[in-house]
Design an enzyme around this catalytic site. Structure first.
Site, PDB file in Angstrom:
ATOM      1  N   CYS A   1       0.775  -0.841   0.068  1.00 49.85           N
ATOM      2  CA  CYS A   1      -0.200   0.266  -0.261  1.00 49.85           C
ATOM      3  C   CYS A   1       0.536   1.608  -0.437  1.00 49.85           C
ATOM      4  O   CYS A   1       0.163   2.801  -0.200  1.00 49.85           O
ATOM      5  CB  CYS A   1      -1.005  -0.068   1.687  1.00 49.85           C
ATOM      6  SG  CYS A   1      -2.115  -1.401   0.803  1.00 49.85           S
TER       7      CYS A   1
ATOM      8  N   HIS B   1      -3.108   7.083   4.115  1.00 53.47           N
ATOM      9  CA  HIS B   1      -4.030   5.790   3.579  1.00 53.47           C
ATOM     10  C   HIS B   1      -5.240   5.228   4.354  1.00 53.47           C
ATOM     11  O   HIS B   1      -5.760   5.324   5.311  1.00 53.47           O
ATOM     12  CB  HIS B   1      -2.628   4.680   3.740  1.00 53.47           C
ATOM     13  CG  HIS B   1      -3.524   2.801   2.419  1.00 53.47           C
ATOM     14  ND1 HIS B   1      -3.599   3.074   1.930  1.00 53.47           N
ATOM     15  CD2 HIS B   1      -3.044   1.606   3.370  1.00 53.47           C
ATOM     16  CE1 HIS B   1      -3.945   2.428   1.646  1.00 53.47           C
ATOM     17  NE2 HIS B   1      -3.251   1.551   2.612  1.00 53.47           N
TER      18      HIS B   1
ATOM     19  N   ASN C   1     -10.036  -0.014   1.123  1.00 49.44           N
ATOM     20  CA  ASN C   1      -8.560  -0.088   0.814  1.00 49.44           C
ATOM     21  C   ASN C   1      -7.885  -0.201  -0.076  1.00 49.44           C
ATOM     22  O   ASN C   1      -8.647  -1.802  -0.537  1.00 49.44           O
ATOM     23  CB  ASN C   1      -7.500  -0.981   1.784  1.00 49.44           C
ATOM     24  CG  ASN C   1      -6.706  -0.991   2.173  1.00 49.44           C
ATOM     25  OD1 ASN C   1      -5.672   0.015   1.357  1.00 49.44           O
ATOM     26  ND2 ASN C   1      -5.682  -1.394   2.890  1.00 49.44           N
TER      27      ASN C   1
HETATM   28  N1  ACO Z   1     -17.973 -10.017   9.428  1.00 48.12           N
HETATM   29  C1  ACO Z   1     -17.621 -10.493  11.052  1.00 48.12           C
HETATM   30  N2  ACO Z   1     -16.762 -10.957  11.933  1.00 48.12           N
HETATM   31  C2  ACO Z   1     -15.512 -11.079  11.340  1.00 48.12           C
HETATM   32  C3  ACO Z   1     -15.438 -10.167  10.564  1.00 48.12           C
HETATM   33  C4  ACO Z   1     -16.553 -10.376   9.155  1.00 48.12           C
HETATM   34  N3  ACO Z   1     -16.147  -9.167   8.127  1.00 48.12           N
HETATM   35  N4  ACO Z   1     -14.208 -10.926  10.095  1.00 48.12           N
HETATM   36  C5  ACO Z   1     -13.984 -10.868  11.319  1.00 48.12           C
HETATM   37  N5  ACO Z   1     -14.733 -11.448  12.133  1.00 48.12           N
HETATM   38  C6  ACO Z   1     -14.083 -11.785  13.704  1.00 48.12           C
HETATM   39  C7  ACO Z   1     -13.443 -12.764  14.066  1.00 48.12           C
HETATM   40  O1  ACO Z   1     -13.434 -13.990  13.145  1.00 48.12           O
HETATM   41  C8  ACO Z   1     -13.490 -12.419  15.060  1.00 48.12           C
HETATM   42  O2  ACO Z   1     -14.229 -13.438  15.685  1.00 48.12           O
HETATM   43  P1  ACO Z   1     -14.305 -14.364  17.271  1.00 48.12           P
HETATM   44  O3  ACO Z   1     -13.549 -13.318  18.650  1.00 48.12           O
HETATM   45  O4  ACO Z   1     -15.085 -14.932  17.150  1.00 48.12           O
HETATM   46  O5  ACO Z   1     -12.507 -15.143  16.635  1.00 48.12           O
HETATM   47  C9  ACO Z   1     -14.392 -11.440  15.546  1.00 48.12           C
HETATM   48  O6  ACO Z   1     -14.392 -10.741  14.490  1.00 48.12           O
HETATM   49  C10 ACO Z   1     -12.784 -10.101  15.882  1.00 48.12           C
HETATM   50  O7  ACO Z   1     -11.947 -10.120  14.728  1.00 48.12           O
HETATM   51  P2  ACO Z   1     -10.465  -9.559  14.812  1.00 48.12           P
HETATM   52  O8  ACO Z   1      -9.546 -10.165  13.787  1.00 48.12           O
HETATM   53  O9  ACO Z   1      -9.663  -9.261  16.333  1.00 48.12           O
HETATM   54  O10 ACO Z   1     -11.137  -8.275  14.370  1.00 48.12           O
HETATM   55  P3  ACO Z   1     -10.329  -6.705  15.057  1.00 48.12           P
HETATM   56  O11 ACO Z   1     -11.005  -5.681  15.248  1.00 48.12           O
HETATM   57  O12 ACO Z   1      -8.967  -6.653  14.783  1.00 48.12           O
HETATM   58  O13 ACO Z   1     -10.451  -6.687  13.004  1.00 48.12           O
HETATM   59  C11 ACO Z   1     -10.129  -5.842  11.398  1.00 48.12           C
HETATM   60  C12 ACO Z   1     -10.505  -7.049  11.767  1.00 48.12           C
HETATM   61  C13 ACO Z   1     -10.978  -4.838  10.700  1.00 48.12           C
HETATM   62  C14 ACO Z   1      -9.427  -6.817  10.156  1.00 48.12           C
HETATM   63  C15 ACO Z   1      -8.910  -5.241  12.161  1.00 48.12           C
HETATM   64  O14 ACO Z   1      -8.270  -5.889  12.148  1.00 48.12           O
HETATM   65  C16 ACO Z   1      -8.103  -4.120  10.922  1.00 48.12           C
HETATM   66  O15 ACO Z   1      -8.218  -2.923  10.386  1.00 48.12           O
HETATM   67  N6  ACO Z   1      -6.573  -4.584  10.658  1.00 48.12           N
HETATM   68  C17 ACO Z   1      -5.526  -4.532   9.682  1.00 48.12           C
HETATM   69  C18 ACO Z   1      -5.497  -5.110   8.285  1.00 48.12           C
HETATM   70  C19 ACO Z   1      -5.340  -4.177   7.272  1.00 48.12           C
HETATM   71  O16 ACO Z   1      -5.258  -2.543   7.667  1.00 48.12           O
HETATM   72  N7  ACO Z   1      -5.500  -4.058   6.266  1.00 48.12           N
HETATM   73  C20 ACO Z   1      -4.935  -3.722   5.107  1.00 48.12           C
HETATM   74  C21 ACO Z   1      -3.930  -4.048   4.963  1.00 48.12           C
HETATM   75  S1  ACO Z   1      -2.675  -3.396   3.710  1.00 48.12           S
HETATM   76  C22 ACO Z   1      -2.491  -2.149   5.112  1.00 48.12           C
HETATM   77  O17 ACO Z   1      -3.314  -1.100   3.972  1.00 48.12           O
HETATM   78  C23 ACO Z   1      -1.634  -1.985   5.989  1.00 48.12           C
END
Ligand code: ACO
Length: 337
Positions: free
Chosen positions: A121, A260, A290
């Site tokens: 990214c 970003h 994103n």
């Molecule tokens: N819908 C419903 N539930 C979901 C989803 C979804 N789409 N995705 C995950 N869950 C569930 C998980 O299974 C988990 O359930 P559990 O507690 O029963 O195991 C729960 O939600 C919490 O999951 P986490 O991964 O801990 O959720 P978090 O609050 O961390 O949010 C997210 C996840 C949004 C992906 C976050 O971690 C994030 O934004 N991370 C950064 C990712 C990012 O920016 N990636 C871009 C890549 S490149 C860059 O730009 C850096």
């Protein structure tokens, strides 16, 4: 790498910008019919409401083409006048030839050196730094910097943890010597120890494409969400702070911060720690998700259309991404050549 370039004799800045997103819109509601998720979960955890998805026949160079044409038109530059074209992308049309060369051909940029940069990214910022270097040193006269992504093509549409995050689009900027304003400082960094947390495991020389790699979904994005979240919140802030410090500028000197667009919570955290009021932070991820390398230039174009980029405005761009990589660019918006 960190550089305060204000002492360089030559002012170099952005003279035209353009953007493009594909027509098809995929809403959270649509996603909730595809995987076990909900509009409420996606909106609350990410701030994303909808994203644009490329058509089956649209690859990165196709998305980039209209964005580049718009940037050239706004800069008043013909394609043949571009002598340096660099595309930040992690979804190139194919492994080779590069998207840069294919795009240069489509554009008619017949006098340009053309290639790709893969920095996740942070691709647009890495590309921007290279184009700046080429123009400031006199190696190039007019550069075209592009961020273009068709992330939908490497998204696992059965994986709710990733498929709700990404979208497709492209943005472009013409980089030239300018009489006022221009780039002030850059910072770029990389830490491959975190590479495993965000990757497409197969399709390269480590795990070449094979029936098994397809069966095991190894050609899709694999991400350790919480780890990337921790990295992103840390790196966005540190990169912005280092860049401002190096340029001896205070947060209050900034008119606009363009981060970003990965997750609304990451952006809000960065803005809070940096001490930036909401009205100085540009956000459009609710409509695009994103878009990786395309995210910062998509914001630039919308900020310009909203009248937020005035000559003399101090603008900070920051991004983080796969690699892991991060980067910032600080500039004063120019009123053209
Ligand atoms: N819908 C419903 N539930 C979901 C989803 C979804 N789409 N995705 C995950 N869950 C569930 C998980 O299974 C988990 O359930 P559990 O507690 O029963 O195991 C729960 O939600 C919490 O999951 P986490 O991964 O801990 O959720 P978090 O609050 O961390 O949010 C997210 C996840 C949004 C992906 C976050 O971690 C994030 O934004 N991370 C950064 C990712 C990012 O920016 N990636 C871009 C890549 S490149 C860059 O730009 C850096």
């Amino acid at each position: 790498m960190i550089a305060d370039i204000s002492a360089n004799g030559r002012k170099v800045g952005i003279t035209g910008i353009g953007a493009y997103v594909p027509e098809k819109v995929l809403t959270n509601e649509d996603l909730s019919r595809m995987v076990d998720t909900s509009d409420e979960w996606i909106t609350e955890r990410t701030g994303i409401r909808e994203r644009h998805i490329a058509a089956p026949d649209q690859a990165a160079s196709d998305l980039a083409l209209p964005a580049c044409r718009q940037a050239l038109e706004r800069a008043g530059v013909r394609a043949e006048e571009i002598d340096y074209l660099v595309v930040g992308t992690c979804t190139p049309d194919m492994m080779f030839p590069t998207t840069g060369t294919l795009l240069a051909h489509k554009l008619g940029a017949t006098n340009a050196a053309a290639y790709d940069i893969l920095a996740g990214c942070t691709g647009f910022l890495y590309a921007l730094v290279q184009a700046y270097g080429a123009v400031a040193s006199g190696l190039a006269t007019r550069a075209l910097v592009v961020g273009s992504e068709a992330l939908s093509k490497i998204t696992n549409w059965e994986d709710r943890a990733t498929c709700v995050l990404f979208g497709d689009g492209a943005g472009a900027a013409v980089i030239e010597p300018v009489s006022t304003g221009g780039f002030i400082a850059f910072e770029l960094g990389a830490d491959g120890s975190g590479g495993k947390d965000l990757m497409v495991p197969a399709g390269g020389s480590r795990a070449p494409a094979a029936r098994e790699t397809v069966d095991q979904d190894l050609h899709f994005i694999h991400m350790n969400g919480p780890e990337i979240y921790r990295f992103a919140t840390r790196a966005m802030v540190a990169s912005a702070q280092k860049t401002l410090e190096h340029a001896a500028m205070a947060v209050d000197d900034l008119d606009l911060y363009i981060p970003h667009q990965a997750n609304r919570r990451i952006i809000d955290h960065a803005a809070r720690i940096l001490g930036l009021p909401q009205e100085k932070v540009f956000i459009n991820l609710d409509r695009y998700g994103n878009t990786s390398s395309a995210s910062v230039p998509l914001c630039l174009v919308e900020a310009d259309e909203q009248g937020l980029l005035k000559p003399g405005s101090n603008v900070l761009l920051s991004a983080v991404g796969a690699g892991l990589t991060w980067g910032s660019a600080l500039m004063t918006w120019s009123d053209g050549r």
